[in-house]
Design an enzyme around this catalytic site. Structure first.
Site, PDB file in Angstrom:
ATOM      1  N   TYR A 143      11.868  13.158   2.615  1.00 18.79           N
ATOM      2  CA  TYR A 143      10.421  12.575   2.464  1.00 18.79           C
ATOM      3  C   TYR A 143       9.852  11.838   3.469  1.00 18.79           C
ATOM      4  O   TYR A 143       8.807  11.278   3.403  1.00 18.79           O
ATOM      5  CB  TYR A 143      10.469  11.812   1.070  1.00 18.79           C
ATOM      6  CG  TYR A 143      11.563  10.640   0.788  1.00 18.79           C
ATOM      7  CD1 TYR A 143      11.374   9.363   1.743  1.00 18.79           C
ATOM      8  CD2 TYR A 143      12.321  10.481  -0.429  1.00 18.79           C
ATOM      9  CE1 TYR A 143      12.293   8.428   1.260  1.00 18.79           C
ATOM     10  CE2 TYR A 143      13.094   9.551  -0.439  1.00 18.79           C
ATOM     11  CZ  TYR A 143      13.007   8.385   0.313  1.00 18.79           C
ATOM     12  OH  TYR A 143      13.820   7.422   0.127  1.00 18.79           O
ATOM     13  N   LYS A 158      10.424   5.435   5.927  1.00 19.63           N
ATOM     14  CA  LYS A 158      11.184   6.572   6.704  1.00 19.63           C
ATOM     15  C   LYS A 158      10.383   7.478   7.769  1.00 19.63           C
ATOM     16  O   LYS A 158      10.891   7.716   8.643  1.00 19.63           O
ATOM     17  CB  LYS A 158      11.974   7.438   5.570  1.00 19.63           C
ATOM     18  CG  LYS A 158      13.054   6.543   4.974  1.00 19.63           C
ATOM     19  CD  LYS A 158      14.372   6.274   5.463  1.00 19.63           C
ATOM     20  CE  LYS A 158      15.200   5.830   4.633  1.00 19.63           C
ATOM     21  NZ  LYS A 158      16.520   4.963   5.319  1.00 19.63           N
TER      22      LYS A 158
HETATM   23  C1  HXC Z   1      10.004  -2.684  -9.199  1.00 20.14           C
HETATM   24  C2  HXC Z   1      11.128  -4.140  -7.975  1.00 20.14           C
HETATM   25  C3  HXC Z   1      12.466  -3.565  -8.047  1.00 20.14           C
HETATM   26  C4  HXC Z   1      12.240  -2.644  -8.878  1.00 20.14           C
HETATM   27  C5  HXC Z   1      12.674  -5.061  -6.590  1.00 20.14           C
HETATM   28  N1  HXC Z   1      11.293  -5.113  -7.118  1.00 20.14           N
HETATM   29  N2  HXC Z   1      13.193  -4.180  -7.361  1.00 20.14           N
HETATM   30  N3  HXC Z   1       9.907  -3.548  -8.420  1.00 20.14           N
HETATM   31  N4  HXC Z   1      11.083  -2.174  -9.605  1.00 20.14           N
HETATM   32  N5  HXC Z   1      13.383  -2.002  -9.319  1.00 20.14           N
HETATM   33  C6  HXC Z   1      10.300  -6.014  -6.419  1.00 20.14           C
HETATM   34  C7  HXC Z   1      10.474  -7.310  -6.816  1.00 20.14           C
HETATM   35  O1  HXC Z   1       9.939  -7.599  -8.206  1.00 20.14           O
HETATM   36  C8  HXC Z   1       9.784  -8.284  -5.653  1.00 20.14           C
HETATM   37  O2  HXC Z   1       8.405  -8.313  -5.910  1.00 20.14           O
HETATM   38  C9  HXC Z   1      10.112  -7.490  -4.534  1.00 20.14           C
HETATM   39  O3  HXC Z   1      10.451  -6.080  -4.999  1.00 20.14           O
HETATM   40  C10 HXC Z   1      11.290  -8.126  -3.882  1.00 20.14           C
HETATM   41  O4  HXC Z   1      12.309  -8.070  -4.569  1.00 20.14           O
HETATM   42  P1  HXC Z   1      13.889  -8.875  -4.262  1.00 20.14           P
HETATM   43  O5  HXC Z   1      14.622  -8.773  -5.177  1.00 20.14           O
HETATM   44  O6  HXC Z   1      13.387 -10.278  -3.912  1.00 20.14           O
HETATM   45  O7  HXC Z   1      13.940  -8.254  -2.963  1.00 20.14           O
HETATM   46  P2  HXC Z   1      15.228  -8.366  -1.889  1.00 20.14           P
HETATM   47  O8  HXC Z   1      16.477  -9.416  -2.424  1.00 20.14           O
HETATM   48  O9  HXC Z   1      14.629  -8.625  -0.562  1.00 20.14           O
HETATM   49  O10 HXC Z   1      16.148  -6.911  -2.291  1.00 20.14           O
HETATM   50  C11 HXC Z   1      15.470  -5.571  -1.455  1.00 20.14           C
HETATM   51  C12 HXC Z   1      15.464  -4.402  -2.367  1.00 20.14           C
HETATM   52  C13 HXC Z   1      17.016  -4.333  -3.203  1.00 20.14           C
HETATM   53  C14 HXC Z   1      14.967  -3.126  -1.701  1.00 20.14           C
HETATM   54  C15 HXC Z   1      14.535  -4.859  -3.669  1.00 20.14           C
HETATM   55  O11 HXC Z   1      16.625  -3.133  -4.135  1.00 20.14           O
HETATM   56  C16 HXC Z   1      18.020  -4.085  -2.259  1.00 20.14           C
HETATM   57  O12 HXC Z   1      18.401  -4.931  -1.609  1.00 20.14           O
HETATM   58  N6  HXC Z   1      18.486  -2.968  -2.083  1.00 20.14           N
HETATM   59  C17 HXC Z   1      19.508  -2.636  -1.245  1.00 20.14           C
HETATM   60  C18 HXC Z   1      20.352  -1.567  -1.433  1.00 20.14           C
HETATM   61  C19 HXC Z   1      19.682  -0.185  -1.685  1.00 20.14           C
HETATM   62  O13 HXC Z   1      18.637  -0.256  -2.276  1.00 20.14           O
HETATM   63  N7  HXC Z   1      20.227   0.766  -1.260  1.00 20.14           N
HETATM   64  C20 HXC Z   1      19.469   2.025  -1.582  1.00 20.14           C
HETATM   65  C21 HXC Z   1      19.044   2.692  -0.485  1.00 20.14           C
HETATM   66  S1  HXC Z   1      18.928   4.351  -0.775  1.00 20.14           S
HETATM   67  P3  HXC Z   1       7.677  -9.503  -6.569  1.00 20.14           P
HETATM   68  O14 HXC Z   1       6.105  -9.130  -6.863  1.00 20.14           O
HETATM   69  O15 HXC Z   1       8.055  -9.480  -8.193  1.00 20.14           O
HETATM   70  O16 HXC Z   1       7.882 -10.723  -6.085  1.00 20.14           O
HETATM   71  C22 HXC Z   1      17.696   4.917   0.443  1.00 20.14           C
HETATM   72  C23 HXC Z   1      17.347   6.575   0.220  1.00 20.14           C
HETATM   73  C24 HXC Z   1      17.402   6.949  -0.923  1.00 20.14           C
HETATM   74  O17 HXC Z   1      16.974   4.264   0.972  1.00 20.14           O
HETATM   75  C25 HXC Z   1      17.388   8.735  -0.650  1.00 20.14           C
HETATM   76  C26 HXC Z   1      17.331   9.451  -2.082  1.00 20.14           C
HETATM   77  C27 HXC Z   1      17.512  10.963  -1.716  1.00 20.14           C
END
Ligand code: HXC
Length: 255
Positions: A143, A158
């Site tokens: 994407y 990305k």
């Molecule tokens: C809506 C969300 C949310 C959700 C977080 N937020 N998760 N909103 N739905 N599920 C919002 C929060 O409400 C907040 O906004 C803001 O995002 C920041 O959230 P935090 O939890 O404080 O952020 P942080 O601790 O920095 O965490 C980052 C993250 C988290 C991206 C949100 O998911 C993470 O760390 N993920 C790492 C692992 C990961 O995701 N790996 C997968 C990658 S896969 P507000 O407004 O409420 O303050 C990939 C490719 C996929 O990238 C390809 C598929 C084919």
């Protein structure tokens, strides 16, 4: 890969961990970074004692430039040099574009786009100063050029990382012989991305039906491709993005 020094960001889980394992198996020294110390320690345990002396754990956040600076220093201090950087750390969650908060947008852009730039610039500066023809590998997604409905933050980031890959391939390629390439994985089992896609049975079924080969990819397949791209066998590959998705993104009109 023997004796090469490779940094894998986000290397304590998912594809990052499998790439680290493969590079270690090939004889490389590997630094893995992660935000969570417990997960880093668990990764070390999983990797096992055989290659422990060639593994470095770096607790850091790619969003923080001071952490990124420390990542370069600690790796050089431990292994004497850096040969390759895999920008694998990512953050993602599913959200309709109209409901995404500014914080949610910023958090993914900061990890994926800004973090990739901070790490590439810090390692690139080290290579330029030390006249090392290093190699960068960025993990993107199809994407980056296609649509990422439901993940507008990740798709936008990305796409930026893909532009960064091609820009550095030209800019640092012609000046310093540094290569930059990318892998665009499709749905890959045992990763955070797959967990999100497989949250509901219906989503899982939809995903499998969208892949012409009818299965998920494996992190071992990603690691094998990463190993090839970073090796001398791919020394002429520069600015390329290799898709590994079982044909998923081409599957516009299923037959
Ligand atoms: C809506 C969300 C949310 C959700 C977080 N937020 N998760 N909103 N739905 N599920 C919002 C929060 O409400 C907040 O906004 C803001 O995002 C920041 O959230 P935090 O939890 O404080 O952020 P942080 O601790 O920095 O965490 C980052 C993250 C988290 C991206 C949100 O998911 C993470 O760390 N993920 C790492 C692992 C990961 O995701 N790996 C997968 C990658 S896969 P507000 O407004 O409420 O303050 C990939 C490719 C996929 O990238 C390809 C598929 C084919």
């Amino acid at each position: 890969m023997k004796d090469k020094v490779i940094i894998v960001t986000g290397g304590s889980s998912g594809m990052g961990l499998y790439m680290a394992k493969r590079f270690l198996k090939e004889g490389a020294n590997v630094a893995i970074t992660g935000r969570n110390e417990e997960r880093l320690a668990a990764a070390k345990k999983q990797i096992g004692e055989d290659t422990e002396d060639r593994l470095l754990l770096i607790s850091m956040d790619v969003r923080n430039v001071e952490d990124v600076d420390r990542m370069v220093k600690e790796t050089v201090r431990s292994f004497g040099r850096i040969d390759a950087l895999v920008n694998n750390a990512a953050g993602n969650f599913i959200s309709p574009a109209e409901k995404l908060s500014a914080n949610g947008w910023n958090s993914v852009i900061n990890i994926v786009l800004n973090g990739t730039f901070y790490c590439s610039q810090a390692v690139g500066k080290y290579w330029i100063e030390n006249k090392i023809k290093g190699s960068i590998l960025n993990m993107v997604a199809t994407y980056a050029w296609n649509a990422g409905a439901g993940v507008i933050h990740s798709a936008s980031a990305k796409a930026g990382v893909l532009a960064m890959t091609r820009t550095l391939a030209v800019e640092w390629g012609q000046r310093y012989g540094i290569r930059a390439n990318a892998i665009a994985p499709g749905p890959i089992e045992r990763t955070g991305g797959a967990d999100k896609l497989f949250e509901s049975e219906e989503a899982a079924k939809r995903t499998l039906q969208s892949v012409p080969l009818g299965r998920l990819g494996t992190p071992e397949e990603i690691a094998g491709l990463a190993k090839f791209i970073l090796s001398e066998e791919a020394a002429y590959m520069n600015g390329e993005v290799v898709t590994l998705d079982g044909g998923q993104w081409l599957n516009q009109f299923p037959f």
